[in-house]
Design a protein around this motif. Structure first.
Motif, PDB file in Angstrom:
ATOM      1  N   VAL A   1       0.098  -2.465  -6.392  1.00 45.29           N
ATOM      2  CA  VAL A   1      -1.166  -1.735  -6.306  1.00 45.29           C
ATOM      3  C   VAL A   1      -2.306  -2.700  -6.577  1.00 45.29           C
ATOM      4  O   VAL A   1      -2.129  -3.732  -7.239  1.00 45.29           O
ATOM      5  N   THR A   2      -3.472  -2.374  -6.065  1.00 48.10           N
ATOM      6  CA  THR A   2      -4.659  -3.190  -6.298  1.00 48.10           C
ATOM      7  C   THR A   2      -5.493  -2.579  -7.412  1.00 48.10           C
ATOM      8  O   THR A   2      -5.334  -1.404  -7.770  1.00 48.10           O
ATOM      9  N   THR A   3      -6.406  -3.373  -7.948  1.00 44.72           N
ATOM     10  CA  THR A   3      -7.302  -2.844  -8.973  1.00 44.72           C
ATOM     11  C   THR A   3      -8.200  -1.754  -8.406  1.00 44.72           C
ATOM     12  O   THR A   3      -8.570  -0.815  -9.117  1.00 44.72           O
ATOM     13  N   ALA A   4      -8.535  -1.852  -7.114  1.00 42.74           N
ATOM     14  CA  ALA A   4      -9.347  -0.799  -6.488  1.00 42.74           C
ATOM     15  C   ALA A   4      -8.596   0.524  -6.457  1.00 42.74           C
ATOM     16  O   ALA A   4      -9.193   1.597  -6.676  1.00 42.74           O
ATOM     17  N   MET A   5      -7.305   0.474  -6.202  1.00 40.25           N
ATOM     18  CA  MET A   5      -6.499   1.696  -6.205  1.00 40.25           C
ATOM     19  C   MET A   5      -6.408   2.290  -7.604  1.00 40.25           C
ATOM     20  O   MET A   5      -6.473   3.510  -7.780  1.00 40.25           O
ATOM     21  N   ILE A   6      -6.260   1.439  -8.613  1.00 38.86           N
ATOM     22  CA  ILE A   6      -6.213   1.928  -9.989  1.00 38.86           C
ATOM     23  C   ILE A   6      -7.553   2.552 -10.370  1.00 38.86           C
ATOM     24  O   ILE A   6      -7.607   3.617 -11.001  1.00 38.86           O
ATOM     25  N   THR A   7      -8.645   1.910  -9.991  1.00 38.38           N
ATOM     26  CA  THR A   7      -9.971   2.452 -10.296  1.00 38.38           C
ATOM     27  C   THR A   7     -10.175   3.801  -9.625  1.00 38.38           C
ATOM     28  O   THR A   7     -10.732   4.736 -10.208  1.00 38.38           O
ATOM     29  N   GLN A   8      -9.718   3.923  -8.375  1.00 34.48           N
ATOM     30  CA  GLN A   8      -9.821   5.203  -7.671  1.00 34.48           C
ATOM     31  C   GLN A   8      -8.978   6.271  -8.361  1.00 34.48           C
ATOM     32  O   GLN A   8      -9.404   7.415  -8.538  1.00 34.48           O
ATOM     33  N   ALA A   9      -7.762   5.906  -8.761  1.00 37.64           N
ATOM     34  CA  ALA A   9      -6.896   6.854  -9.465  1.00 37.64           C
ATOM     35  C   ALA A   9      -7.515   7.275 -10.790  1.00 37.64           C
ATOM     36  O   ALA A   9      -7.391   8.439 -11.202  1.00 37.64           O
ATOM     37  N   MET A  10      -8.202   6.375 -11.471  1.00 37.35           N
ATOM     38  CA  MET A  10      -8.891   6.724 -12.717  1.00 37.35           C
ATOM     39  C   MET A  10      -9.999   7.732 -12.463  1.00 37.35           C
ATOM     40  O   MET A  10     -10.196   8.675 -13.248  1.00 37.35           O
ATOM     41  N   GLU A  11     -10.715   7.556 -11.368  1.00 32.12           N
ATOM     42  CA  GLU A  11     -11.770   8.520 -11.042  1.00 32.12           C
ATOM     43  C   GLU A  11     -11.185   9.891 -10.736  1.00 32.12           C
ATOM     44  O   GLU A  11     -11.726  10.925 -11.162  1.00 32.12           O
TER      45      GLU A  11
ATOM     46  N   ALA B   1       7.066  -8.443 -22.589  1.00 27.68           N
ATOM     47  CA  ALA B   1       7.536  -8.333 -21.207  1.00 27.68           C
ATOM     48  C   ALA B   1       6.906  -7.151 -20.498  1.00 27.68           C
ATOM     49  O   ALA B   1       6.570  -7.225 -19.306  1.00 27.68           O
ATOM     50  N   LEU B   2       6.728  -6.053 -21.213  1.00 27.80           N
ATOM     51  CA  LEU B   2       6.103  -4.869 -20.608  1.00 27.80           C
ATOM     52  C   LEU B   2       4.664  -5.152 -20.229  1.00 27.80           C
ATOM     53  O   LEU B   2       4.229  -4.825 -19.111  1.00 27.80           O
ATOM     54  N   ALA B   3       3.921  -5.775 -21.128  1.00 28.36           N
ATOM     55  CA  ALA B   3       2.529  -6.101 -20.828  1.00 28.36           C
ATOM     56  C   ALA B   3       2.434  -7.090 -19.671  1.00 28.36           C
ATOM     57  O   ALA B   3       1.583  -6.950 -18.778  1.00 28.36           O
ATOM     58  N   ARG B   4       3.307  -8.086 -19.659  1.00 32.11           N
ATOM     59  CA  ARG B   4       3.297  -9.082 -18.585  1.00 32.11           C
ATOM     60  C   ARG B   4       3.649  -8.441 -17.248  1.00 32.11           C
ATOM     61  O   ARG B   4       3.026  -8.742 -16.216  1.00 32.11           O
ATOM     62  N   ALA B   5       4.628  -7.540 -17.249  1.00 35.37           N
ATOM     63  CA  ALA B   5       5.028  -6.879 -16.006  1.00 35.37           C
ATOM     64  C   ALA B   5       3.899  -6.029 -15.450  1.00 35.37           C
ATOM     65  O   ALA B   5       3.670  -6.001 -14.232  1.00 35.37           O
ATOM     66  N   LEU B   6       3.182  -5.334 -16.322  1.00 37.53           N
ATOM     67  CA  LEU B   6       2.054  -4.527 -15.852  1.00 37.53           C
ATOM     68  C   LEU B   6       0.982  -5.407 -15.221  1.00 37.53           C
ATOM     69  O   LEU B   6       0.420  -5.070 -14.173  1.00 37.53           O
ATOM     70  N   GLY B   7       0.703  -6.547 -15.846  1.00 37.28           N
ATOM     71  CA  GLY B   7      -0.280  -7.457 -15.274  1.00 37.28           C
ATOM     72  C   GLY B   7       0.141  -8.022 -13.935  1.00 37.28           C
ATOM     73  O   GLY B   7      -0.715  -8.374 -13.107  1.00 37.28           O
ATOM     74  N   GLN B   8       1.443  -8.103 -13.690  1.00 38.91           N
ATOM     75  CA  GLN B   8       1.923  -8.649 -12.424  1.00 38.91           C
ATOM     76  C   GLN B   8       1.917  -7.625 -11.300  1.00 38.91           C
ATOM     77  O   GLN B   8       1.604  -7.964 -10.157  1.00 38.91           O
ATOM     78  N   VAL B   9       2.276  -6.378 -11.601  1.00 36.91           N
ATOM     79  CA  VAL B   9       2.385  -5.386 -10.521  1.00 36.91           C
ATOM     80  C   VAL B   9       1.019  -4.856 -10.109  1.00 36.91           C
ATOM     81  O   VAL B   9       0.870  -4.288  -9.018  1.00 36.91           O
TER      82      VAL B   9
ATOM     83  N   GLN C   1       0.847  -1.178   0.000  1.00 35.21           N
ATOM     84  CA  GLN C   1       0.000   0.000   0.000  1.00 35.21           C
ATOM     85  C   GLN C   1       0.885   1.230   0.000  1.00 35.21           C
ATOM     86  O   GLN C   1       1.633   1.475   0.931  1.00 35.21           O
ATOM     87  N   VAL C   2       0.800   2.042  -1.063  1.00 37.48           N
ATOM     88  CA  VAL C   2       1.702   3.183  -1.187  1.00 37.48           C
ATOM     89  C   VAL C   2       1.267   4.349  -0.318  1.00 37.48           C
ATOM     90  O   VAL C   2       2.066   5.207   0.021  1.00 37.48           O
ATOM     91  N   ALA C   3       0.003   4.410   0.013  1.00 37.23           N
ATOM     92  CA  ALA C   3      -0.490   5.509   0.845  1.00 37.23           C
ATOM     93  C   ALA C   3      -1.907   5.191   1.263  1.00 37.23           C
ATOM     94  O   ALA C   3      -2.581   4.357   0.663  1.00 37.23           O
ATOM     95  N   ASN C   4      -2.371   5.858   2.322  1.00 36.57           N
ATOM     96  CA  ASN C   4      -3.761   5.738   2.696  1.00 36.57           C
ATOM     97  C   ASN C   4      -4.630   6.379   1.625  1.00 36.57           C
ATOM     98  O   ASN C   4      -4.363   7.479   1.170  1.00 36.57           O
TER      99      ASN C   4
ATOM    100  N   SER D   1       5.046   4.265  -7.897  1.00 32.59           N
ATOM    101  CA  SER D   1       5.286   2.914  -7.380  1.00 32.59           C
ATOM    102  C   SER D   1       5.102   1.864  -8.469  1.00 32.59           C
ATOM    103  O   SER D   1       5.896   0.917  -8.592  1.00 32.59           O
ATOM    104  N   THR D   2       4.067   2.039  -9.276  1.00 37.66           N
ATOM    105  CA  THR D   2       3.807   1.100 -10.364  1.00 37.66           C
ATOM    106  C   THR D   2       4.914   1.158 -11.412  1.00 37.66           C
ATOM    107  O   THR D   2       5.423   0.124 -11.870  1.00 37.66           O
ATOM    108  N   ALA D   3       5.305   2.374 -11.802  1.00 33.93           N
ATOM    109  CA  ALA D   3       6.360   2.536 -12.805  1.00 33.93           C
ATOM    110  C   ALA D   3       7.689   1.979 -12.304  1.00 33.93           C
ATOM    111  O   ALA D   3       8.428   1.324 -13.049  1.00 33.93           O
ATOM    112  N   GLY D   4       8.004   2.226 -11.027  1.00 35.87           N
ATOM    113  CA  GLY D   4       9.255   1.730 -10.470  1.00 35.87           C
ATOM    114  C   GLY D   4       9.317   0.216 -10.449  1.00 35.87           C
ATOM    115  O   GLY D   4      10.375  -0.379 -10.699  1.00 35.87           O
ATOM    116  N   ALA D   5       8.172  -0.423 -10.162  1.00 35.55           N
ATOM    117  CA  ALA D   5       8.140  -1.885 -10.134  1.00 35.55           C
ATOM    118  C   ALA D   5       8.345  -2.468 -11.534  1.00 35.55           C
ATOM    119  O   ALA D   5       9.091  -3.434 -11.717  1.00 35.55           O
TER     120      ALA D   5
END
Length: 341
Positions: free
Chosen positions: A225-235, A78-86, A11-14, A37-41
């Motif tokens: 990161v979780t999918t919930a965090m990504i969804t929140q960031a999208m909003e 590899a880029l697509a696979r890495a994104l799916g993993q992080v 969790q990168v932040a509350n 955090s996602t880019a660094g991973a």
């Protein structure tokens, strides 16, 4: 990658409150932390390509899709696979071939004799990150299976609509060199990709790191990161401030693509929307709650170039869409204001 235990996610932040209508600086900073955090991973696998990694993640936040066109062996898969993993969600890979059928992508309805009803069996398109590998090797009929899902996030099979969920990203790859046995993507398909970019060869230092860590390259990355965090960031990205002058700048760039001499068909309305949406995601990824003319200018090339259809004479003379968009960026003057609210 299938769902994993949330205990393995960093969790990168509350998570900030989502009650405010206007995006606050604190919320923008939270998105920036998720983004970095996602880019660094991912950079642990894809060395020396920070710009491309950030473009892909920003496209996720903007709700778009990515077309990677590059020669073999540069790390597209590899880029697509890495994104799916992080991102702690689901990912799938579809190897596009001439004999691939639309149902192999979207899924099919199978008749259940015991229940006496048709049961839908979801295809690999039902994932958070979908790698469409060598998309131009499938027939136009199969390519068209992606049109609805990339635009509306849903699949219709036998008259029934199925939602693929959120976040949803298609990363498609194609090889620009070997064209034997391939089918050129139609304009309608290209227009549904928010950006088209390439990874390219790494520099010497990055290549040395790749060779030294070749064993670790096959080890899966841990989700950050979780999918919930990504969804929140999208909003939050959808609530970034767009000033009228900056929006007008985007409009003038798009209209200039339609007036260019060598262009038969310029950027569409979808292209203009994609440019502003990606600029909003790019701004919030950098901790800002507003977009600037620099955001528009920096992203115009990957967003607009693949949407242009050139005159045959221009193509014969070696003119490229990238050259045309690059000249338009130089010719169209940006507004003087920085776009702050």
């Amino acid at each position: 990658m299938q769902n994993q235990d949330t205990a393995g996610t960093t969790q990168v932040a509350n998570q900030p409150s989502r009650r405010e209508e206007a995006l606050t600086p604190d919320q923008a900073q939270w998105v920036a932390q998720v983004f970095q955090s996602t880019a660094g991973a991912i950079e642990q696998t894809i060395h020396g390509k920070r710009r491309v990694i950030e473009l892909v993640i920003a496209t996720v936040l903007a709700g778009g899709h990515v077309l990677l066109e590059d020669v073999p062996g540069t790390g597209k898969t590899a880029l697509a696979r890495a994104l799916g993993q992080v991102v702690q969600g689901t990912s799938s890979r579809i190897q596009f071939t001439p004999d691939l059928l639309p149902g192999d992508v979207t899924g099919i309805s199978v008749y259940d004799q015991r229940a006496g009803v048709f049961e839908f069996h979801a295809g690999p398109i039902f994932a958070n990150v979908v790698l469409a590998d060598e998309i131009n090797r499938a027939s136009p009929k199969t390519q068209s299976a992606l049109l609805e899902v990339m635009e509306e996030g849903q699949v219709t099979v036998d008259g029934t609509t199925h939602d693929v969920g959120s976040p949803f990203l298609v990363i498609a790859t194609q090889n620009p060199i070997e064209q034997a046995g391939t089918y050129r993507l139609p304009e309608a398909q290209l227009d549904r990709f928010m950006i088209k970019t390439s990874i390219g060869y790494p520099d010497g230092a990055a290549m040395a790191r790749i060779l030294q860590g070749h064993r670790a390259a096959h080890e899966p990355l841990q989700p950050v990161v979780t999918t919930a965090m990504i969804t929140q960031a999208m909003e939050f990205a959808n609530r970034v401030h767009v000033s009228p002058l900056v929006a007008d700048y985007a409009v003038r760039l798009v209209e200039a693509t339609r007036r260019a001499e060598a262009v038969r068909l310029g950027a569409s309305v979808r292209g203009a929307l994609s440019l502003v949406r990606l600029a909003c995601a790019w701004a919030v990824a950098n901790g800002r709650h507003y977009i600037t003319p620099d955001d528009i200018r920096d992203l115009a090339l990957p967003v607009l170039a693949h949407r242009l259809v050139l005159e045959p004479e221009a193509e014969f003379d070696g003119v490229t869409a990238e050259q045309i968009v690059g000249q338009i960026i130089l010719d169209v003057a940006p507004p003087q204001e920085n776009g702050t609210a």
